[in-house]
Design an enzyme around this catalytic site. Sequence first.
Site, PDB file in Angstrom:
ATOM      1  N   ASN A 107       1.793   6.787   3.011  1.00 32.21           N
ATOM      2  CA  ASN A 107       0.688   7.572   3.097  1.00 32.21           C
ATOM      3  C   ASN A 107       1.126   8.965   3.638  1.00 32.21           C
ATOM      4  OD1 ASN A 107      -2.118   8.020   3.574  1.00 32.21           O
ATOM      5  ND2 ASN A 107      -1.706   7.877   5.882  1.00 32.21           N
ATOM      6  N   HIS A 109      -0.202  11.880   5.952  1.00 25.61           N
ATOM      7  CA  HIS A 109      -1.221  12.193   7.041  1.00 25.61           C
ATOM      8  C   HIS A 109      -1.145  13.561   7.598  1.00 25.61           C
ATOM      9  CE1 HIS A 109      -3.909  10.832  10.414  1.00 25.61           C
ATOM     10  NE2 HIS A 109      -3.267  11.767  11.128  1.00 25.61           N
TER      11      HIS A 109
END
Length: 194
Positions: A107, A109
């Site tokens: 991911n 972020h």
Amino acid sequence: MAQPDKKNIIIFASGSGSNAQRLMEYFEHHSSIRVAALFSNKANAYALTRAETFNVPALFFSREDFFNSDKVLQQLQEFKPDLIVLAGFLWLVPQHIVQAFPNKIINIHPALLPNYGGKGMHGIHVHTAVVQAKEPESGISIHFVNEEYDKGDLVSQFRCPVLPHDTPEELAARVLQLEHEHLPKVVEELLLKQ
Ligand code: GAR
């Protein structure tokens, strides 16, 4: 469906998909890596349109498909992903998908985790919190995905200053630029190491 000669990236995106665009540009003519598909939980996400422009299969899925069935898992398996990249994807990935792809989901972020992460911390909310706290710097975190929001092991972080009079939008633009610069290279490094 999957072409076995190249490594396959699958992108998950919920919104605009500017990071998805950077990934599709970077790997469009790559000798050993391709973006195999883009999945979105928003039927009208601009990310889906961007994928179609690159002739990348663009798949929409519902909440029911994702959380209460094996439909998304089965679709993912058909593309034989070597890496799944959450690029502005806002739902928590369910356990049955996390467990099916150990160390293969990352991911991005828009802050320096472990700070400014967790449920509800996405997009402009992150930058508002960073500006309000008068942090001297922010940046991006690329990390493996586990069953909790923003909690998996870090792959890498990159930093940028927060200027004294920054608005959340100005900081967001600086951080997004850092994402566009680094995400494709980090993805490439991870895949070439596999
Ligand atoms: C990016 O800044 C990404 O880091 C963030 O959403 C934006 C998506 O932009 N993700 C999160 O906040 C996840 N918690 P994009 O759709 O233009 O790539």
